[in-house]
Scaffold this active site. Structure first.
Site, mmCIF file in Angstrom:
data_model
loop_
_atom_site.group_PDB
_atom_site.id
_atom_site.type_symbol
_atom_site.label_atom_id
_atom_site.label_comp_id
_atom_site.label_asym_id
_atom_site.label_seq_id
_atom_site.Cartn_x
_atom_site.Cartn_y
_atom_site.Cartn_z
ATOM 1 N N LYS A 225 -23.635 54.589 28.047
ATOM 2 C CA LYS A 225 -22.868 55.736 28.532
ATOM 3 C C LYS A 225 -23.066 55.920 30.035
ATOM 4 O O LYS A 225 -22.099 56.067 30.790
ATOM 5 C CB LYS A 225 -23.335 56.985 27.778
ATOM 6 C CG LYS A 225 -22.370 58.134 27.818
ATOM 7 C CD LYS A 225 -22.909 59.313 27.015
ATOM 8 C CE LYS A 225 -22.778 59.091 25.514
ATOM 9 N NZ LYS A 225 -23.491 60.116 24.737
ATOM 10 N N ARG B 62 -16.173 53.130 26.493
ATOM 11 C CA ARG B 62 -17.004 52.034 26.011
ATOM 12 C C ARG B 62 -16.106 51.063 25.260
ATOM 13 O O ARG B 62 -15.004 51.423 24.842
ATOM 14 C CB ARG B 62 -18.106 52.546 25.090
ATOM 15 C CG ARG B 62 -17.554 53.218 23.854
ATOM 16 C CD ARG B 62 -18.665 53.694 22.944
ATOM 17 N NE ARG B 62 -18.133 54.462 21.856
ATOM 18 C CZ ARG B 62 -18.676 55.565 21.351
ATOM 19 N NH1 ARG B 62 -19.774 56.045 21.879
ATOM 20 N NH2 ARG B 62 -18.133 56.199 20.349
ATOM 21 N N SER C 141 -31.136 16.181 4.737
ATOM 22 C CA SER C 141 -30.599 17.536 4.703
ATOM 23 C C SER C 141 -31.790 18.482 4.603
ATOM 24 O O SER C 141 -32.604 18.370 3.678
ATOM 25 C CB SER C 141 -29.679 17.721 3.500
ATOM 26 O OG SER C 141 -29.234 19.060 3.462
ATOM 27 N N TYR D 258 -24.213 18.766 10.731
ATOM 28 C CA TYR D 258 -23.495 19.814 10.020
ATOM 29 C C TYR D 258 -24.443 20.885 9.501
ATOM 30 O O TYR D 258 -25.649 20.651 9.375
ATOM 31 C CB TYR D 258 -22.685 19.229 8.852
ATOM 32 C CG TYR D 258 -23.516 18.680 7.720
ATOM 33 C CD1 TYR D 258 -23.982 19.523 6.701
ATOM 34 C CD2 TYR D 258 -23.849 17.328 7.659
ATOM 35 C CE1 TYR D 258 -24.760 19.031 5.672
ATOM 36 C CE2 TYR D 258 -24.626 16.828 6.631
ATOM 37 C CZ TYR D 258 -25.085 17.680 5.641
ATOM 38 O OH TYR D 258 -25.859 17.203 4.622
#
Ligand code: ADP
Ligand code: MG
Ligand code: MG
Length: 909
Positions: free
Chosen positions: A32, A376, A798, A885
């Protein structure tokens, strides 16, 4: 922190087209304060004021009130003098008084989290001076009663005593309205206002034991300290935890000259947005009230009016207000005050162009002069986020990379939730209509209090209006319904920020908190009754409404295409069924990173064969059972390969401990015994035999396949046969067979040999072949440490980061619920490492595993298939670590795709 450094500036001034700060200083000045400074700098009229920095809040928490007040006193006095000069009025003066507001403001906007005090500086003498000076006694006393009310609430803790009670000041006002037989605050006479001030002060004295403070400087410090304290209030702490904001950010305090929207018919106040925060539509919109101040518009006590004529016409249609009535009683600002409207319209455009984002603004009109009080980047729904980013790209305001970086990946989740089935909607019974405050589809049981939002599994929080105290319940509820309040009410703004379905201002609803009933058109609904909300139309519907899967279309689809242009790391999905595989593919998955074969064994017809296999005492017995499982597995794989045709599919071999499959209830055990022609005792003793102390560290993963090779054999055969069967139909399957839970290369080698031998056999039987890979999961720390050895054999890695996290921390996933929440609360851990990849520790194993693996096989394909594969910060880490990936659940695929593109863009900048 250097507390003793005296040259440090702790107070920043703004106003009169100058400012000490600017919009880049949000961390220090709060959002603000930084934006008030910026608006002042770019020539937008803001009342002058100053900002006490967030660092002072932190100092306050360390050193306490006295030390901090002494430290900033000279700067604050100087800054008040500056406001006095600009406003040509004096703080505390009896003839020409300056009043101020005291406003909180953290670095990110936390709507309604912290409290604001308006009209500070008034007392019994100053109010008389103000009345004389402005020649408006009504205004002066209205301001005074508001001041006592807000100061009493925020600083002196005058809150309702229980949830059924109303605010103590409201109670006094309601009683007077009742006595005087009036409805609105604006109908109070001057004498009424004087009486209210008197009664308010009496109430304060009675409840707190002290007189209301009369000295303006005492009032000022009281308010400043209250703002600092509110940083550690329940609401702020809850909001911070919900968003993961650290507690040491602190809040700034803004002290600003008052401008008055409550000076009569030529004054007013409002809230506006440069685009629609619900849908993203590029239309200026907002609400205002004449002769009103501060929060009046959002509090929902009077029906706010629309700023634009277009908005007003749309509102009238929804609210079923006739045009004549609208034009007379609810005209738009555009119609009522055209020149003020034009000025406001100019500012909103200027601010949006300046910040290059949708703005959420507050303004006040004091006697025909427009002042801006806040701007804002507006909170918005996921749908609006996508539309605004893509529109701004098309409008040339931002470029492609900026458009992609505008997306908060997790917010896309809202667009991936089910929507009402249009067919079911047609048949539904609409009981009333409110404003479409935040889009979405919600079905749930009615509750009337925020702290009861978890009373049922799915709830609709139904309130006359919401307040910041309700935040937690709003977050839990499926949808939010209010009888009062407009499109900018607290409920609406907060709901949009949360992406939660909300219908507000449904005036036809009569809500009674005491009897816990909702009455519409004479029909009564009770707590626990089912209703549905359509946040896009404002319809309130009786009962449940069926939903359907959402689709990737329009701007959302355009955005996803754009992300592909920048993303280099691929996104796969974790899917165990053809249906999941198809959903993921429709969301853009580029393959399957994890198919858990065991999930297929839990279906009724299969679990029996599986149990027979487990309970068999001999290899022969096991093989017999596996033979009946083979065709079922093969069918499953065919379905999944077909759904993903042409794309790689990683299939993990059987992983969980076997005891998970055996029956634990007597009836089922008996049944099994009969089927297998063995005694119940034999079944029972076998089950006891399978029990383990630490099953997650026990007989599972490749340890199963290495002790019972026939299981691996069957699974490998099912995979290869499925691929060959599809090949015969012209469908390309690309299986990648994954061995789970290896810790040593020998464990992998043994499995690999079984797989390759089986494949060879099948190829010979079919007289045909397919390409396939054999790789492994890296989920045991030892595997990561010896990844160079493993990569000599394995064709891909993996990272199973669920188990890897479990084993790196030594936290059992099944037991962590007992201590993880406490650890997070105490700050021992910042986040749950099972949700957000622990980059510092577990991440090192991923990094090392990848590097070591590629040191022996430079082109080694590496992915991740834990829950983390769909979590944006973890996705970014994976990109930076060089993974090929990530793989995540179907509904997170679009989130991971955007996160992948963002990671690539950030690195290129
Ligand atoms: P929040 O952060 O909850 O929005 P604000 O500090 O913005 O709280 O203030 C609450 C209300 O008071 C807003 O409507 C704001 O515009 C109004 N307000 C704040 N300061 C002033 C002021 N100096 N003059 C007039 N209105 C003000
Ligand atoms: Mg505000
Ligand atoms: Mg695992």
């Amino acid at each position: 922190m250097e507390i003793l450094e005296s040259v440090k500036t702790r107070v920043y001034k703004f106003g009169n087209k100058t400012a000490d700060g600017n919009s880049k200083m949000k961390n220090l000045l709060g959002g603000k304060g930084a934006n008030l400074a910026e608006m002042s700098l770019i020539g937008i009229p803001v009342p002058p004021g100053f900002t006490i920095t967030t660092e002072v809040c932190t100092e306050y928490n360390l050193l306490g009130q006295e030390a901090v007040v002494n430290m900033i006193l000279p700067e604050v006095e100087k800054s008040i003098a500056n406001i006095e000069n600009i406003m040509e009025a004096k703080f505390g003066d009896k003839e020409n008084p300056l009043l101020v507001s005291v406003r909180s403001g953290a670095r990110v906007s936390m709507p309604g989290m912290m409290d604001t005090v308006l009209n500070l500086g008034l007392n019994d003498e100053v109010v008389v001076g103000l009345a004389k000076r402005t020649n408006n006694e009504r205004f002066a006393w209205d301001s005074y009663r508001r001041f006592i009310q807000m100061y009493g609430d925020v600083v002196l803790g005058m809150k309702p005593e229980s949830k059924e009670d109303i605010d103590p000041f409201e109670e006094i006002m309601e009683a007077l309205k009742h006595k005087r037989n009036i409805q609105l605050d604006t109908e109070f006479t001057i004498q009424d206002l004087k009486d209210l001030v008197y009664d308010f002060k009496e109430a304060v004295k009675k409840r707190t034991g002290h007189d209301f403070p009369t000295n303006p400087w005492d009032q000022l410090w009281g308010a400043v300290v209250a703002v600092f304290n509110s940083w550690n209030g329940d609401r702020a702490v809850y909001y911070r935890n919900m968003h993961g904001y650290p507690s040491d950010w602190g809040t700034a305090v803004n002290v600003q000259a008052m401008v008055y929207g409550n000076m009569g018919n030529n004054s007013g106040t409002g809230v506006c947005f440069s685009r629609d925060a619900g849908t993203g539509e590029d239309v200026f919109n907002g609400e205002y009230l004449i002769d009103a101040q501060g929060e009046d518009v959002v509090a929902g006590t009077r029906t706010p009016q629309q700023i634009t004529k277009l908005g007003s016409l749309r509102w009238a249609e929804l609210a079923k207000v006739e045009e004549k009535d609208r034009a007379k009683n609810y005209p738009s600002l555009e119609e009522l005050m055209p020149s003020i409207y034009n000025e406001l319209n100019e500012y909103q455009q200027k601010l949006e162009d300046h910040y290059k984002d949708m703005q959420d603004m507050e303004f006040t009109i004091q006697d025909g002069k427009l002042w801006m009080l806040q701007t804002r980047n507006g909170k918005r729904t996921g749908a609006a986020m996508v539309k605004i980013a893509m529109d701004m790209l098309k409008q040339g305001m931002i470029n492609e990379k900026e458009a992609l970086l505008r997306i908060e990946p997790n917010k896309l989740d809202e667009l991936l939730h089910p929507v009402f089935d249009p067919k079911a909607l047609k048949k539904s019974h609409v009981i009333a209509q409110g404003l479409p405050a935040s889009p979405g589809a919600a079905t749930g049981q009615i509750v009337f209090f925020a702290d009861e939002a978890n009373k049922f599994k799915y709830t609709i929080l139904t309130r006359i209006e919401t307040s910041p105290e309700d935040l937690e319940g709003m977050n839990i509820a499926r949808g939010i319904l209010t009888a009062r309040g407009g499109m900018t009410s607290h409920a609406a703004v907060v709901a949009r920020g949360m992406g939660k379905c909300c219908v507000s201002g449904a005036g036809a609803l009569k809500i009674n908190y005491k009897t816990r009933t909702l009455t519409v058109d004479g029909k009564e609904y009770h707590e626990g009754d089912w209703i549905s909300l359509n946040g896009s139309t404002g319809n309130i519907i009786e009962g449940k409404v069926a939903t359907i899967e959402p689709e990737l279309s329009g701007e959302f689809a355009e955005l996803m295409n754009l992300s592909d242009k920048y993303a280099t790391m691929q996104v796969r999905t974790n899917a165990d069924t053809p249906k999941d595989a198809r959903i993921a593919r429709s969301f853009g998955a580029q393959g399957i990173g994890l198919t858990r074969t065991e999930h297929m064994f839990f279906e009724v017809d299969r679990i029996k064969a599986m149990r027979e296999m487990i309970l068999a005492d001999t290899v022969k017995g096991r093989k017999h059972a596996l033979e009946s499982l083979l065709p079922m597995q093969r069918d499953d794989f065919e379905g999944i390969f077909e759904a993903m045709q042409g794309l790689p599919v990683t299939v993990r071999l059987l992983d969980p401990p076997l005891h998970e499959f055996v029956p634990h209830q007597l009836a089922q055990q008996k049944e099994l015994a009969e089927e297998m022609h063995i005694s119940l005792e034999a079944v029972k003793s076998k089950i006891v035999e399978l029990e383990e102390f630490n099953p997650m560290l026990g007989h599972r993963g490749c340890r199963l396949g290495n002790t019972y090779p026939e299981i691996t054999e069957m699974q490998a055969r099912a995979i290869i046969e499925a691929a060959l069967n599809l090949k015969a139909k012209g469908i390309v399957a690309k299986p990648e067979i994954m061995v789970p839970l290896i810790g040593t290369v020998a464990e992998f080698e043994m499995q690999e040999q079984i797989i390759r031998n089986t494949a060879q056999k099948v190829f010979e039987e079919y007289n045909d072949s397919i390409d396939f890979l054999v790789g492994t999961m890296i989920e045991i720390p030892r595997a990561a440490l010896t990844a160079d050895l493993i990569a000599k054999k394995a064709e891909f890695f993996s990272f199973g980061t669920n188990d890897l996290t479990q084993m790196a921390f030594g936290y059992s996933r099944d037991d962590a619920g007992k201590f993880l929440p406490i650890y997070i609360e105490k700050g021992i851990l910042k986040v749950d490492p099972f949700e957000v990849l622990d980059q510092e520790g577990v991440g090192q194993l991923v990094k090392m595993g990848t590097e070591k693996g590629r040191s022996s096989k430079p082109n080694l394909k590496v992915g991740i298939c834990g829950e983390h594969g769909g979590e944006p910060s973890s996705v970014e880490f994976c990109y930076n670590t060089g993974l090929n990936y990530v793989s995540c659940s179907p509904y997170r695929v679009p989130i991971a795709r955007i996160a992948s593109a963002q990671a690539a863009i950030k690195k290129s900048m």
